[in-house]
Scaffold this motif. Structure first.
Motif, PDB file in Angstrom:
ATOM      1  N   ASP A   1     -58.798 -11.264 -47.929  1.00 44.04           N
ATOM      2  CA  ASP A   1     -58.799 -12.498 -48.716  1.00 44.04           C
ATOM      3  C   ASP A   1     -60.246 -12.973 -48.902  1.00 44.04           C
ATOM      4  O   ASP A   1     -60.733 -13.850 -48.186  1.00 44.04           O
ATOM      5  N   HIS A   2     -60.913 -12.388 -49.873  1.00 47.11           N
ATOM      6  CA  HIS A   2     -62.332 -12.684 -50.101  1.00 47.11           C
ATOM      7  C   HIS A   2     -62.547 -14.142 -50.517  1.00 47.11           C
ATOM      8  O   HIS A   2     -63.550 -14.763 -50.157  1.00 47.11           O
ATOM      9  N   ALA A   3     -61.604 -14.712 -51.269  1.00 46.02           N
ATOM     10  CA  ALA A   3     -61.751 -16.101 -51.730  1.00 46.02           C
ATOM     11  C   ALA A   3     -61.717 -17.070 -50.549  1.00 46.02           C
ATOM     12  O   ALA A   3     -62.500 -18.032 -50.491  1.00 46.02           O
ATOM     13  N   ASN A   4     -60.831 -16.822 -49.598  1.00 47.86           N
ATOM     14  CA  ASN A   4     -60.722 -17.671 -48.417  1.00 47.86           C
ATOM     15  C   ASN A   4     -62.004 -17.618 -47.586  1.00 47.86           C
ATOM     16  O   ASN A   4     -62.512 -18.655 -47.136  1.00 47.86           O
ATOM     17  N   ILE A   5     -62.534 -16.434 -47.410  1.00 49.50           N
ATOM     18  CA  ILE A   5     -63.751 -16.280 -46.601  1.00 49.50           C
ATOM     19  C   ILE A   5     -64.948 -16.931 -47.294  1.00 49.50           C
ATOM     20  O   ILE A   5     -65.762 -17.611 -46.659  1.00 49.50           O
ATOM     21  N   ARG A   6     -65.057 -16.746 -48.608  1.00 52.53           N
ATOM     22  CA  ARG A   6     -66.165 -17.370 -49.355  1.00 52.53           C
ATOM     23  C   ARG A   6     -66.070 -18.897 -49.275  1.00 52.53           C
ATOM     24  O   ARG A   6     -67.078 -19.580 -49.083  1.00 52.53           O
ATOM     25  N   ALA A   7     -64.850 -19.441 -49.368  1.00 51.96           N
ATOM     26  CA  ALA A   7     -64.671 -20.897 -49.292  1.00 51.96           C
ATOM     27  C   ALA A   7     -65.073 -21.423 -47.922  1.00 51.96           C
ATOM     28  O   ALA A   7     -65.694 -22.497 -47.811  1.00 51.96           O
ATOM     29  N   ARG A   8     -64.749 -20.678 -46.844  1.00 54.85           N
ATOM     30  CA  ARG A   8     -65.127 -21.085 -45.480  1.00 54.85           C
ATOM     31  C   ARG A   8     -66.647 -21.107 -45.333  1.00 54.85           C
ATOM     32  O   ARG A   8     -67.215 -22.033 -44.749  1.00 54.85           O
ATOM     33  N   ILE A   9     -67.314 -20.109 -45.864  1.00 54.23           N
ATOM     34  CA  ILE A   9     -68.780 -20.042 -45.779  1.00 54.23           C
ATOM     35  C   ILE A   9     -69.408 -21.252 -46.468  1.00 54.23           C
ATOM     36  O   ILE A   9     -70.292 -21.924 -45.913  1.00 54.23           O
TER      37      ILE A   9
ATOM     38  N   GLU B   1     -72.224 -26.513 -46.430  1.00 52.87           N
ATOM     39  CA  GLU B   1     -72.303 -27.877 -46.946  1.00 52.87           C
ATOM     40  C   GLU B   1     -72.391 -28.887 -45.803  1.00 52.87           C
ATOM     41  O   GLU B   1     -73.155 -29.852 -45.853  1.00 52.87           O
ATOM     42  N   LEU B   2     -71.605 -28.671 -44.751  1.00 48.23           N
ATOM     43  CA  LEU B   2     -71.624 -29.576 -43.590  1.00 48.23           C
ATOM     44  C   LEU B   2     -72.976 -29.525 -42.878  1.00 48.23           C
ATOM     45  O   LEU B   2     -73.495 -30.561 -42.433  1.00 48.23           O
ATOM     46  N   LYS B   3     -73.547 -28.338 -42.771  1.00 49.83           N
ATOM     47  CA  LYS B   3     -74.866 -28.219 -42.124  1.00 49.83           C
ATOM     48  C   LYS B   3     -75.951 -28.871 -42.975  1.00 49.83           C
ATOM     49  O   LYS B   3     -76.871 -29.496 -42.442  1.00 49.83           O
ATOM     50  N   LYS B   4     -75.813 -28.720 -44.283  1.00 55.19           N
ATOM     51  CA  LYS B   4     -76.788 -29.324 -45.201  1.00 55.19           C
ATOM     52  C   LYS B   4     -76.772 -30.848 -45.091  1.00 55.19           C
ATOM     53  O   LYS B   4     -77.815 -31.514 -45.129  1.00 55.19           O
ATOM     54  N   LYS B   5     -75.578 -31.424 -44.890  1.00 51.73           N
ATOM     55  CA  LYS B   5     -75.427 -32.878 -44.739  1.00 51.73           C
ATOM     56  C   LYS B   5     -75.752 -33.350 -43.321  1.00 51.73           C
ATOM     57  O   LYS B   5     -75.743 -34.558 -43.058  1.00 51.73           O
TER      58      LYS B   5
END
Length: 489
Positions: free
Chosen positions: A52-60, A65-69
């Motif tokens: 499930d490449h879409a799921n893994i890309r979304a998790r990344i 985003e959380l680290k950036k914030k």
């Protein structure tokens, strides 16, 4: 014409990999092979039906985003949603069989992102929002959820020096798991790893230093027609030279490695044991190894020795004798899972019988589902045969015991998640329990290294999160068995 040229190039690169003298040479050749075969393009392409490449890309993207914030609470909450090795199907073995070097770049990217997030959470200072207790609770749960990797070293007779090459390579690349099991010849090398620090191991495993004090004598007698066989006395001398006189608990305190040695009962109506710092902390490692190497009918059964409450040596279960652990549980996966939360197994397999079975299975032109059905059927037949022999051969104890051992050997599973297998074309029966020359040992070590190079990247990717969690939670230095011993008045 182009296809024929590519096939010739791939064949040449494959020969070059088989003859590589270093990991760097092998890696460079493997990358060239992937570029020519098209596997490099496959690695860089995220989309695939295999996971499930879409799921893994979304998790990344969510973690980034959380680290950036700088939202540490949000990051911890996101990690709490689950960390496991099969996120989106990324743990499938087929994803590591297409390319020679590595797997989908997206999977490697995800693993690196999780490791970076774990390291960040471990280093943030305590606050009212995230206390030290919160972090410890999270890391314990994450470790239990993700699990750990274990290295299992099979029985192999004198071919066990193959394991030395495997261990040497894993140590060089900082990929040697802390949980290690061994049976028979594998027990020797598991014990060596578990009783020596990393610095001591590097000195032992590198260069031409031999572990056997009788090696010079063996080399001098190498010209004779019949190979000299290993006997109980020479095995004892070798083990005394290679393994210090310490218990399983003391070995754990010294190295932080959790080694387990499989031994089988000599008497009927007893069960096999897995000796380690949890089940038998006061047993001497060397005696457990001697028992695990005691091939039935060739070496005498062994009585274990342990420290008593005063720290003095005494017999352990004095009315019991033990033999070769490979007979009943060559690869004790279920027991390691129960004791150490292991769910990922790296197998160094040099057992000639197991290799024959694995090779035979590979060449069967049948779907995997049919092979699985055949395995189940053969196991049921073996169980029925064992029950028959126990019922009707009781009057002939030796034959009944031999039949039970045969069924036990044939019914075992000899594979793991990552299988490091040698490329032996022929195994001389004299070598199995024979004393090998220095040249033969060096060839086995190099074969172990080459076989491990092909699996290094898979091991690195699959175990990276588990190793990070182990490093964060490492508390083995807090243990001290000496406080349990008494002093005689």
């Amino acid at each position: 014409m182009m296809l024929r040229s590519n096939a010739a190039t791939l064949s040449r690169l494959e020969r070059k990999m088989r003859r590589a003298e270093s990991y760097e040479e092998w890696k460079q050749t493997a990358l060239e092979h992937d570029a020519v075969s098209g596997c490099e393009k496959w690695r860089l392409t995220e989309k695939s039906k295999s996971y499930d490449h879409a799921n893994i890309r979304a998790r990344i993207e969510a973690l980034r985003e959380l680290k950036k914030k700088k939202d540490d609470v949000g990051l911890l909450f996101a990690l709490n949603e689950g960390i496991h090795g099969n996120q989106g199907g990324m743990g499938k073995s087929t994803l590591y069989e297409r390319a020679i070097f590595g797997t989908k770049q997206l999977i490697e990217e995800y693993v690196d992102e999780i490791v970076d997030a774990l390291s960040h959470i471990s280093q943030i200072p305590e606050s009212t929002e995230i206390t030290t207790e919160d972090k410890l609770d999270f890391f314990h749960r994450a470790s239990l959820c993700f699990g750990r990797s274990a290295l299992m070293l099979s029985g192999a007779g004198s071919l066990g020096h193959f394991h030395r090459g495997v261990i040497k390579t894993l140590l060089e690349h900082n990929l040697l798991p802390n949980v290690i099991s061994g049976s028979s010849a594998g027990a020797v090398f598991a014990a060596i790893v578990g009783t020596h620090t990393d610095d001591e191991l590097r000195e032992l495993l590198h260069g031409n230093k031999m572990l056997d004090p009788l090696q010079d004598e063996i080399d001098q007698q190498s010209g004779s027609f019949l190979r000299r066989q290993i006997d109980s006395a020479s095995l004892k001398i070798t083990l005394e030279s290679a393994i210090p006189d310490i218990t399983f608990q003391e070995a754990y305190e010294k190295t932080g490695r959790q080694i387990s040695i499989t031994i089988a009962p000599y008497e009927e109506h007893q069960t096999s044991r897995l000796m380690n710092a949890v089940t038998s902390p006061n047993v001497y490692v060397r005696t457990a190894v001697m028992a695990s190497c005691a091939v039935p009918g060739i070496f005498p059964p062994v009585m274990l020795m342990a420290k008593n409450v005063f720290g003095e040596q005494q017999p352990y279960l004095p009315d019991r004798r033990w033999v070769d652990g490979a007979v009943t549980d060559d690869l004790p996966a279920k027991r390691l899972a129960r004791l150490y939360y292991v769910n990922h197994y790296i197998v160094s397999q040099a057992n000639p019988l197991a290799l024959a079975m694995i090779t035979g299975e590979q060449y069967l032109p049948l779907p995997e589902s049919v092979k699985n059905l055949m395995r189940l059927s053969s196991h049921e037949l073996l169980k029925s045969g064992e029950k028959f022999s126990r019922r009707y051969l009781r009057q002939i104890p030796d034959i009944g015991k031999a039949m039970s051992m045969f069924y036990s050997v044939m019914a075992q599973d000899y594979k793991g998640d990552v299988n490091i297998i040698p490329n032996f074309n022929f195994i001389d029966p004299q070598k199995l329990l024979g004393q090998l020359t220095t040249k033969e040992i060096e060839e086995l070590i190099l074969e172990g290294e080459r076989s491990t190079w092909a699996r290094l990247e898979q091991i690195r990717i699959c175990s990276k999160i588990g190793r990070t969690l182990d490093d964060i939670l490492d508390h083995h230095g807090d243990h001290n068995v000496k406080r349990f011993y008494k002093k005689r008045s």
